[in-house]
Design a protein around this motif. Structure first.
Motif, mmCIF file in Angstrom:
data_model
loop_
_atom_site.group_PDB
_atom_site.id
_atom_site.type_symbol
_atom_site.label_atom_id
_atom_site.label_comp_id
_atom_site.label_asym_id
_atom_site.label_seq_id
_atom_site.Cartn_x
_atom_site.Cartn_y
_atom_site.Cartn_z
ATOM 1 N N VAL A 489 3.575 10.557 -3.307
ATOM 2 C CA VAL A 489 4.155 9.992 -2.083
ATOM 3 C C VAL A 489 4.311 8.487 -2.274
ATOM 4 O O VAL A 489 3.337 7.797 -2.583
ATOM 5 C CB VAL A 489 3.269 10.278 -0.859
ATOM 6 C CG1 VAL A 489 3.930 9.741 0.408
ATOM 7 C CG2 VAL A 489 2.983 11.768 -0.725
ATOM 8 N N PHE A 490 5.537 7.988 -2.090
ATOM 9 C CA PHE A 490 5.831 6.562 -2.292
ATOM 10 C C PHE A 490 6.454 5.993 -1.028
ATOM 11 O O PHE A 490 7.338 6.610 -0.421
ATOM 12 C CB PHE A 490 6.793 6.377 -3.459
ATOM 13 C CG PHE A 490 7.294 4.964 -3.620
ATOM 14 C CD1 PHE A 490 6.440 3.953 -4.039
ATOM 15 C CD2 PHE A 490 8.616 4.637 -3.334
ATOM 16 C CE1 PHE A 490 6.886 2.649 -4.181
ATOM 17 C CE2 PHE A 490 9.070 3.333 -3.474
ATOM 18 C CZ PHE A 490 8.205 2.339 -3.903
ATOM 19 N N VAL A 491 6.002 4.770 -0.639
ATOM 20 C CA VAL A 491 6.535 4.099 0.553
ATOM 21 C C VAL A 491 6.934 2.674 0.180
ATOM 22 O O VAL A 491 6.162 1.952 -0.445
ATOM 23 C CB VAL A 491 5.494 4.056 1.690
ATOM 24 C CG1 VAL A 491 6.068 3.310 2.890
ATOM 25 C CG2 VAL A 491 5.071 5.453 2.085
ATOM 26 N N ASP A 492 8.165 2.296 0.542
ATOM 27 C CA ASP A 492 8.620 0.905 0.453
ATOM 28 C C ASP A 492 8.867 0.443 1.887
ATOM 29 O O ASP A 492 9.860 0.830 2.518
ATOM 30 C CB ASP A 492 9.898 0.810 -0.384
ATOM 31 C CG ASP A 492 10.318 -0.627 -0.643
ATOM 32 O OD1 ASP A 492 10.057 -1.481 0.222
ATOM 33 O OD2 ASP A 492 10.907 -0.894 -1.706
ATOM 34 N N TYR A 493 7.932 -0.353 2.424
ATOM 35 C CA TYR A 493 7.952 -0.711 3.845
ATOM 36 C C TYR A 493 9.223 -1.477 4.212
ATOM 37 O O TYR A 493 9.909 -1.136 5.181
ATOM 38 C CB TYR A 493 6.713 -1.538 4.163
ATOM 39 C CG TYR A 493 6.394 -1.628 5.644
ATOM 40 C CD1 TYR A 493 5.503 -0.741 6.234
ATOM 41 C CD2 TYR A 493 6.966 -2.612 6.445
ATOM 42 C CE1 TYR A 493 5.188 -0.813 7.587
ATOM 43 C CE2 TYR A 493 6.668 -2.696 7.800
ATOM 44 C CZ TYR A 493 5.784 -1.793 8.368
ATOM 45 O OH TYR A 493 5.495 -1.876 9.712
ATOM 46 N N GLU A 494 9.519 -2.544 3.457
ATOM 47 C CA GLU A 494 10.687 -3.372 3.782
ATOM 48 C C GLU A 494 11.998 -2.613 3.581
ATOM 49 O O GLU A 494 12.960 -2.823 4.322
ATOM 50 C CB GLU A 494 10.693 -4.652 2.937
ATOM 51 C CG GLU A 494 9.737 -5.740 3.414
ATOM 52 C CD GLU A 494 8.286 -5.435 3.069
ATOM 53 O OE1 GLU A 494 7.378 -6.009 3.688
ATOM 54 O OE2 GLU A 494 8.065 -4.594 2.167
ATOM 55 N N GLU A 495 12.034 -1.750 2.583
ATOM 56 C CA GLU A 495 13.252 -0.993 2.281
ATOM 57 C C GLU A 495 13.444 0.175 3.240
ATOM 58 O O GLU A 495 14.530 0.748 3.326
ATOM 59 C CB GLU A 495 13.199 -0.486 0.828
ATOM 60 C CG GLU A 495 14.511 -0.005 0.266
ATOM 61 C CD GLU A 495 15.521 -1.116 0.082
ATOM 62 O OE1 GLU A 495 16.728 -0.815 0.081
ATOM 63 O OE2 GLU A 495 15.101 -2.281 -0.049
ATOM 64 N N GLY A 496 12.390 0.543 3.983
ATOM 65 C CA GLY A 496 12.483 1.679 4.900
ATOM 66 C C GLY A 496 12.646 2.988 4.150
ATOM 67 O O GLY A 496 13.508 3.810 4.495
#
Length: 548
Positions: A489-496
């Motif tokens: 599971v990967f999250v890029d906060y700024e990229e949404g």
């Protein structure tokens, strides 16, 4: 003690009147020594006869005595001083370009040792000696040698620059302070010097700090270059591996194409060989019949010819070869079909390689996730290390804090994300149901809810052992070639962006894109119920190792 050893104290050979080495020394009745001319001039200028040192008064003009022993000592001192000066001069070096020369030297100018701010003269070691021995000259201010000493004099009043005008920020003399700058603020040069020196020290410290920062930046840049080189070498190796694999695929496809064409040619040749063999056999039979017919036609035996005629009249049974032919095999489309198959193979390989590369990149943002027991539903069982969770049939008696889920068997991770990127992996092996993803902090933990981004959930799930969906509201059915054993599971906060990966297959499962995150996100886990034991395996948070 020898007389020579007594000559080492220079002050005892200086006349207290002229402050120079004695010339024709004489002694007064009180026992003090003076140059003969000095004491006579002193007596001539005064009405009284008194000693210049002890001030003893004599009623009559005292008789002066030549001190023979002292005169010899003075003479010896002069000789030693001259030898010392001569020796010192020979040891000193001539002033080089850029060095301050002695202003007194004639001929070869020696390197100045000090400059006098009173005399405005620079001296080599030899010519500096009077300033070191004569008490009057000892009071002069000596500094390290400098050129243009006249610049240290006030051009207007021809006085030494001794003060600093803080109003005009310039150096001035004493007359300037009472004439041209009388209303200004002054400090001694030394005081301003100390202040400016302190400022220079601070400036020097700041410069050194700037130098150190730039040195660190150089090290950082060099380290970046080293990392870049390592990455370049790694990518070159990967490129060689990839293109070698692609080259192998092309060569295999070419070999298969050639083999297909050659197989068709072999089939054609075999068919032609069979036809030719059959034709040659018929020709042989026909030749045999022709020989028999010819032989019979030349027979003179009437009975023999008539008896054999019926069997030889008709041609032997043969095949009708009118419609028989050997046609070249249809090669049209063979190359295009092979190229299309190769293109499909290469496309699959490229997709796999790109997925592997993407997974490697996101794995760099791995975080050590642990489960938060304060959020766990009472029926969930957490391991002591906070890395495993499975469903329990017995509901535990736990305090119902605001963070705890009480409607659904959910548990969140302790770690949160409000900026940047993070990644974690979860083993889902041997499970028939599960939910995974991330959730925002403000989700409803007590009542009914819908698993979709609108309500703060970005998750995928498995149902019935083989039905995978992305819970995007409405759910998106996912078609996977094989069940994933480990999900990343990967999250890029700024990229949404929220992405899910099949770690073992190095394949992207699904991505939520264009998300708008405004609060903390937490890892989300739901092992689902046991289904009579078939779904009893736990969800396990795994350490992340770089995919090869």
């Amino acid at each position: 003690m020898s007389a020579a050893s007594c000559l080492r104290s220079e002050d005892q050979f200086l006349c207290s009147i002229c402050l120079d080495v004695f010339t024709d020394p004489v002694s007064t009745p009180c026992g003090h020594n003076f140059c003969k001319n000095c004491i006579n001039e002193h007596r001539n200028r005064n009405d009284q006869y008194l000693c210049p040192l002890c001030k003893e008064v004599f009623n009559t003009r005292p008789k002066l005595h030549i001190n023979t022993l002292f005169s010899e000592m003075v003479s010896q001192f002069r000789q030693e001083a001259q030898q010392k000066a001569s020796s010192s001069s020979s040891e000193q070096q001539a002033a080089k370009p850029g060095e301050v020369p002695c202003d007194v030297c004639t001929g070869t100018k020696l390197k100045a040792l000090k400059s006098c701010l009173v005399c405005l003269t620079s001296y080599c070691e030899t010519h500096l000696e009077p300033h070191m021995t004569k008490s009057g000259l000892k009071r002069h201010q000596l500094i390290d040698p400098v050129e243009n000493l006249e610049d240290r004099m006030c051009m207007k009043h021809d006085k030494p620059l001794e003060l600093f005008c803080k109003t005009d920020q310039t150096c001035v003399c004493m007359l300037c302070s009472v004439l041209d700058h009388k209303t200004h603020e002054f400090v001694p040069l030394k005081e301003e010097y100390e202040g400016k020196k302190a400022e220079l020290g601070k400036t020097e410290a700041e410069i050194q700090e700037m130098i150190q920062k730039r040195r660190l930046k150089i090290q950082e840049i060099k380290h970046s270059v080293d990392l870049s080189k390592e990455a370049a070498d790694r990518k070159k190796a990967e490129g060689v591996q990839v293109f070698t694999a692609l080259k192998g695929s092309v060569e295999r496809s070419l070999n298969e194409l050639i083999e297909t064409i050659e197989e068709k040619q072999r089939t054609t040749e075999k068919q032609a060989e069979d036809f030719i063999k059959e034709l040659e056999q018929e020709i042989s039979e026909l030749k045999k019949r022709s020989s028999e017919v010819e032989k019979l036609s030349h027979s003179e035996d009437h009975l023999h010819l008539l008896q054999n005629f019926p069997s030889l009249k008709a041609a032997p049974p043969t095949k009708d070869w009118t419609e028989v032919s050997v046609r070249p095999p249809p090669y049209e489309g063979t190359v295009m079909k092979a190229v299309a198959q190769l293109e499909e193979t290469l496309s699959k390989q490229m997709k796999k390689l790109l997925a592997e590369d993407e997974l490697k990149k996101v794995q760099h943002y791995a975080v050590d996730v642990t489960l938060d027991p304060d959020t766990a539903h009472p029926k969930l069982i957490l391991s002591d290390d906070g890395k495993q969770v499975n469903y329990g049939d017995v509901k535990k008696n736990l305090p119902d804090n605001p963070k705890r889920f009480t409607r659904y068997c959910i548990v969140l991770g302790k770690q949160s994300l409000s900026s940047g990127r993070f990644y974690f992996e979860v083993q889902v092996k041997e499970k028939t149901k599960w939910n995974l993803g991330v959730a925002r902090e403000s989700i409803d933990r007590k009542g009914d809810t819908t698993l979709c981004p609108q309500y703060g959930y970005w998750t995928i799930w498995l149902r019935n052992g083989n039905e995978y969906s992305a819970n995007s509201g409405p759910p998106v059915r996912l078609s996977l070639k094989s069940p994933p054993q480990k999900v990343g599971v990967f999250v890029d906060y700024e990229e949404g962006l929220v992405s899910f990966y099949d770690v073992d297959a190095t394949a992207l499962i699904y991505s939520f894109t264009g998300c708008s995150f405004t609060e903390k996100l937490y890892p989300y886990f739901c092992p689902c119920n046991n289904d009579g034991g078939i779904n009893s395996a736990p969800l396990i948070i795994c350490p992340v190792s770089q995919t090869v």
